[in-house]
Design a protein around this motif. Structure first.
Motif, mmCIF file in Angstrom:
data_model
loop_
_atom_site.group_PDB
_atom_site.id
_atom_site.type_symbol
_atom_site.label_atom_id
_atom_site.label_comp_id
_atom_site.label_asym_id
_atom_site.label_seq_id
_atom_site.Cartn_x
_atom_site.Cartn_y
_atom_site.Cartn_z
ATOM 1 N N ALA A 120 7.845 -11.892 2.642
ATOM 2 C CA ALA A 120 7.470 -10.571 2.138
ATOM 3 C C ALA A 120 7.430 -9.568 3.289
ATOM 4 O O ALA A 120 6.873 -9.865 4.346
ATOM 5 N N ARG B 178 4.108 -3.692 3.855
ATOM 6 C CA ARG B 178 4.127 -2.569 2.927
ATOM 7 C C ARG B 178 3.813 -1.271 3.649
ATOM 8 O O ARG B 178 3.026 -1.235 4.592
ATOM 9 N N GLN C 166 7.890 -0.232 -4.519
ATOM 10 C CA GLN C 166 7.325 -0.625 -3.237
ATOM 11 C C GLN C 166 8.071 -1.860 -2.779
ATOM 12 O O GLN C 166 8.571 -2.643 -3.599
ATOM 13 N N CYS D 136 8.063 -5.202 -2.105
ATOM 14 C CA CYS D 136 7.124 -6.275 -2.443
ATOM 15 C C CYS D 136 7.741 -7.655 -2.281
ATOM 16 O O CYS D 136 7.316 -8.612 -2.912
ATOM 17 N N CYS E 189 2.304 -3.374 -6.043
ATOM 18 C CA CYS E 189 3.328 -4.324 -6.516
ATOM 19 C C CYS E 189 3.046 -4.789 -7.937
ATOM 20 O O CYS E 189 3.302 -5.945 -8.304
#
Length: 462
Positions: A338, A341, A378, A380, A448
């Motif tokens: 991941a 963010r 976003q 994610c 997310c």
């Protein structure tokens, strides 16, 4: 004396023709696809390595053609009767072939660099190493071809070697990734480490580079292979032939256990300098990565227009726009990793299309809508984008502009009608309710969660 012989070989042997063939072929391959490397040095080095799929077979064939020269002119017995060691005769010829193929490869790179220099703001030092591995590969191929031409001095040897070389460097990696077909679904297995013994590389993202450790291991293997080719070319007795194979055996024994699995994706690492942000602060901040710094002048205007449009409708609107720093899904071996963010004051947009000159191609008016849609997403990780999420993003972006979603080419009439219906249902709400609801959507996507986003669609479209 050796220098004089080398100059004669360069003028009169097939080495010059082989080099010219590689130069013309390589230049044609690179210049027909400048959009894949324009403005990016690492991508140029990678594409130069990928075209070895064609250049290596040509170097093998050219070497085989030179290797059969003595047999073709029936002077084998004459030269064998002299007291001069064979290696003294083959070194100038092998050197001539090495000089021509290396010069051709470098000239192709220099010619293609004309599409990189004007728009590039970053030169990764690893570019030199990645490119140099290709140089070693061509030398090894040429000398192995000469050894094969000497061992089997037939007219058919050169074309057969060209075909074998193309199958080896072009098809073997594809066969290595063939899917395992089970009862449920085909699953692709990662390429074995041995694939990296082949010097061709494809599928590198703009933010990646080949790990230096991998390039050095490939260089070690190719040097040992070139030494084996040269020793085979000069070998006369069986013991010398057996000794000639030893460097290649040692090279593969050292390199293979240390090479990673996964082919180019396993060998690639993120270049931390390439993903650094280069920003324009004369207004709302707009940033692109250093690897794409040449795109910034074209991106600034649409990005600030999008930020102004968002601020006019959305509470707590984002105030800056940055290019994604995430490596593309197809280029990562670990696809579940991941990304970090970004904060709520930022929209993250995808890299715009790059044209043949290395600049942003914003024709077709696709970029501004994509910026508005970026408000509702976003980074994610690798969440699959469902159809309802995609449709909801289009409706939400249309709400920002105050106009119904623009129909896309190839859409069925019922799809267009469904999006317009969802848009009209949203704008029919009181303005305060619209803003409250879309602010909640924005908060959801930043966490997310797509539930609030999909909820703006009518129940039958969810």
């Amino acid at each position: 004396m050796t220098g004089r012989i080398l100059r004669i070989e360069l003028r009169r042997s097939a080495a010059l023709g082989t080099g010219l063939l590689l130069l013309v072929t390589g230049a044609a391959l690179l210049l027909s696809s400048t959009e894949f490397f324009a403005g990016r040095w690492m991508q140029l080095a990678v594409l130069a390595r990928s075209m070895l799929m064609v250049l290596l077979p040509l170097a093998l064939a050219g070497g085989a053609w030179m290797g059969r020269r003595d047999a073709r002119h029936r002077v084998d017995e004459l030269f064998a009767s002299t007291v001069r060691p064979r290696w003294q005769r083959v070194v100038p010829t092998a050197s001539a072939l090495a000089v021509t193929v290396v010069t051709a490869y470098i000239l192709v790179f220099v010619i293609a660099a004309g599409w990189v220099v004007p728009t590039s703001a970053y030169f990764p030092t690893a570019t030199i190493i990645v490119f140099a591995v290709g140089v070693l590969a061509l030398i090894a191929a040429g000398w192995l071809g000469m050894a094969a031409g000497r061992a089997v001095p037939r007219v058919i040897t050169a074309p057969v070697l060209a075909v074998v070389g193309f199958v080896l460097v072009g098809l073997v990696p594809e066969l290595a990734t063939a899917p395992d077909t089970g009862a449920e679904i085909a699953q692709f297995r990662p390429e074995p480490a041995g694939v990296l013994l082949l010097p061709t590389i494809t599928g590198l993202d703009d933010f990646q580079t080949i790990a230096t450790r991998v390039s050095l291991l490939q260089a070690l293997w190719l040097v040992s292979l070139a030494v084996t080719g040269l020793l085979l070319l000069g070998a006369v007795r069986r013991r010398a032939i057996a000794f000639a194979v030893l460097p290649a055996v040692l090279g593969v024994a050292v390199a293979l256990p240390l090479l990673p699995v996964g082919g180019a994706r396993g060998a690639a690492v993120v270049d931390p300098v390439a993903i650094e942000l280069v920003c324009d602060n004369d207004g709302p901040q707009v940033c692109v990565t250093r690897a794409h710094a040449g795109l910034l002048p074209a991106v600034v205007g649409p990005a600030r227009q999008a930020l102004a449009t968002i601020a006019a409708k959305l509470p707590n609107a984002p105030v800056r726009a940055v290019e994604t720093q995430q490596v593309s899904y197809w280029a990562r071996l670990d696809r579940d990793q991941a990304p970090p963010r970004h904060s709520a004051d930022t929209i993250v947009f995808d890299t715009p299309t790059i044209d043949r000159g290395g600049r942003a191609d914003l024709s077709g008016d696709y970029f501004l809508p994509s910026l508005l849609e970026a408000t509702w997403q976003q980074e994610c990780g690798d969440q699959a984008v469902r159809g309802d999420v995609y449709r909801a993003r289009m409706v939400a972006a249309a709400w920002l502009t105050g106009r119904p979603p623009a129909p896309q080419q190839g859409w069925a009439p019922e799809e267009v009608a469904g999006l317009e219906s969802a848009y009209q249902a949203l704008v029919s709400l009181p303005e305060v309710e619209q803003r409250r609801r879309m602010a909640a959507v924005r908060e959801g996507v930043l966490d997310c969660r797509d539930d609030e986003l999909v909820a703006i669609l009518p129940a039958e479209q969810q």
